[in-house]
Design a protein around this motif. Sequence first.
Motif, PDB file in Angstrom:
ATOM      1  N   ILE A   2       0.853  -1.180   0.000  1.00 42.89           N
ATOM      2  CA  ILE A   2       0.000   0.000   0.000  1.00 42.89           C
ATOM      3  C   ILE A   2       0.891   1.233   0.000  1.00 42.89           C
ATOM      4  O   ILE A   2       1.761   1.381   0.850  1.00 42.89           O
ATOM      5  CB  ILE A   2      -0.930   0.016   1.229  1.00 42.89           C
ATOM      6  CG1 ILE A   2      -1.846  -1.198   1.189  1.00 42.89           C
ATOM      7  CG2 ILE A   2      -1.724   1.297   1.278  1.00 42.89           C
ATOM      8  CD1 ILE A   2      -2.700  -1.354   2.416  1.00 42.89           C
ATOM      9  N   VAL A   3       0.660   2.096  -0.983  1.00 39.15           N
ATOM     10  CA  VAL A   3       1.435   3.334  -1.100  1.00 39.15           C
ATOM     11  C   VAL A   3       0.565   4.473  -0.595  1.00 39.15           C
ATOM     12  O   VAL A   3      -0.547   4.678  -1.076  1.00 39.15           O
ATOM     13  CB  VAL A   3       1.854   3.586  -2.562  1.00 39.15           C
ATOM     14  CG1 VAL A   3       2.613   4.876  -2.678  1.00 39.15           C
ATOM     15  CG2 VAL A   3       2.664   2.420  -3.085  1.00 39.15           C
ATOM     16  N   ARG A   4       1.103   5.210   0.359  1.00 40.87           N
ATOM     17  CA  ARG A   4       0.324   6.321   0.934  1.00 40.87           C
ATOM     18  C   ARG A   4       0.947   7.680   0.658  1.00 40.87           C
ATOM     19  O   ARG A   4       0.391   8.690   1.048  1.00 40.87           O
ATOM     20  CB  ARG A   4       0.175   6.103   2.437  1.00 40.87           C
ATOM     21  CG  ARG A   4      -0.672   4.889   2.731  1.00 40.87           C
ATOM     22  CD  ARG A   4      -1.150   4.885   4.156  1.00 40.87           C
ATOM     23  NE  ARG A   4      -2.129   3.831   4.310  1.00 40.87           N
ATOM     24  CZ  ARG A   4      -1.987   2.797   5.104  1.00 40.87           C
ATOM     25  NH1 ARG A   4      -0.927   2.687   5.862  1.00 40.87           N
ATOM     26  NH2 ARG A   4      -2.917   1.876   5.169  1.00 40.87           N
ATOM     27  N   ASP A   5       2.090   7.675  -0.014  1.00 35.95           N
ATOM     28  CA  ASP A   5       2.768   8.932  -0.310  1.00 35.95           C
ATOM     29  C   ASP A   5       2.064   9.601  -1.496  1.00 35.95           C
ATOM     30  O   ASP A   5       2.040   9.051  -2.601  1.00 35.95           O
ATOM     31  CB  ASP A   5       4.233   8.664  -0.643  1.00 35.95           C
ATOM     32  CG  ASP A   5       5.028   9.934  -0.897  1.00 35.95           C
ATOM     33  OD1 ASP A   5       4.474  11.033  -0.682  1.00 35.95           O
ATOM     34  OD2 ASP A   5       6.195   9.819  -1.300  1.00 35.95           O
ATOM     35  N   VAL A   8       4.048   9.941  -4.845  1.00 39.02           N
ATOM     36  CA  VAL A   8       4.192   8.701  -5.612  1.00 39.02           C
ATOM     37  C   VAL A   8       2.894   8.407  -6.359  1.00 39.02           C
ATOM     38  O   VAL A   8       2.903   8.058  -7.542  1.00 39.02           O
ATOM     39  CB  VAL A   8       4.581   7.522  -4.683  1.00 39.02           C
ATOM     40  CG1 VAL A   8       4.536   6.201  -5.436  1.00 39.02           C
ATOM     41  CG2 VAL A   8       5.947   7.752  -4.072  1.00 39.02           C
ATOM     42  N   LEU A   9       1.779   8.565  -5.668  1.00 35.70           N
ATOM     43  CA  LEU A   9       0.487   8.326  -6.309  1.00 35.70           C
ATOM     44  C   LEU A   9       0.236   9.306  -7.448  1.00 35.70           C
ATOM     45  O   LEU A   9      -0.300   8.930  -8.497  1.00 35.70           O
ATOM     46  CB  LEU A   9      -0.631   8.411  -5.278  1.00 35.70           C
ATOM     47  CG  LEU A   9      -0.631   7.308  -4.215  1.00 35.70           C
ATOM     48  CD1 LEU A   9      -1.701   7.589  -3.171  1.00 35.70           C
ATOM     49  CD2 LEU A   9      -0.831   5.957  -4.840  1.00 35.70           C
ATOM     50  N   ASN A  10       0.619  10.561  -7.285  1.00 33.10           N
ATOM     51  CA  ASN A  10       0.462  11.555  -8.361  1.00 33.10           C
ATOM     52  C   ASN A  10       1.333  11.203  -9.562  1.00 33.10           C
ATOM     53  O   ASN A  10       0.914  11.370 -10.705  1.00 33.10           O
ATOM     54  CB  ASN A  10       0.791  12.959  -7.853  1.00 33.10           C
ATOM     55  CG  ASN A  10      -0.342  13.544  -7.039  1.00 33.10           C
ATOM     56  OD1 ASN A  10      -1.488  13.171  -7.206  1.00 33.10           O
ATOM     57  ND2 ASN A  10      -0.002  14.454  -6.140  1.00 33.10           N
ATOM     58  N   THR A  11       2.552  10.721  -9.297  1.00 36.25           N
ATOM     59  CA  THR A  11       3.449  10.322 -10.385  1.00 36.25           C
ATOM     60  C   THR A  11       2.858   9.152 -11.165  1.00 36.25           C
ATOM     61  O   THR A  11       2.863   9.142 -12.396  1.00 36.25           O
ATOM     62  CB  THR A  11       4.832   9.947  -9.832  1.00 36.25           C
ATOM     63  OG1 THR A  11       5.356  11.058  -9.107  1.00 36.25           O
ATOM     64  CG2 THR A  11       5.784   9.554 -10.938  1.00 36.25           C
TER      65      THR A  11
END
Length: 151
Positions: A2-5, A8-11
């Motif tokens: 799970i990515v919460r940054d 990173v999600l915007n990228t």
Amino acid sequence: MIVRDPSVLNTVLKGLREWTPFDGRRALDDMAHAFDASAPDALLTAQLRGHLRRLAAIATSDQMFDLDEDTMRLVEAARELADGQMPADDDRFVGRLRRMAYVGSELLDRLAELRHLREPIPVDEVAACTFSPRFHASWSTPPAPPWPPPR
């Protein structure tokens, strides 16, 4: 995982929005133009570089399959040509442009053989995939409607 940054999600989201499927027909058209070229062409060079980079990325993206030696040589040549400087001399420029087209066409053929590429359905064919007379153009007569039942 799970990515919460948010960065990173915007990228990832930006990458998904900008992604387009590989267009093999356009790549082959550009490669054909390169074989016919008689003078340096900056736009064609940029397009061929993009095709070579994309083909190299497609070839190496699937870690499940080991590529044979010939395919790896083509991938390395594609990367070298895509990242290399174009010669200042017109004849050498055109020669390198043609080499880019040759390597790209060989790599495209090889990836198609290995089934690493799948040609997307053209948009106009997708629009025709409905239950309309145009979709059933191969029928000699249109099918009878199922309703109302015959009397």
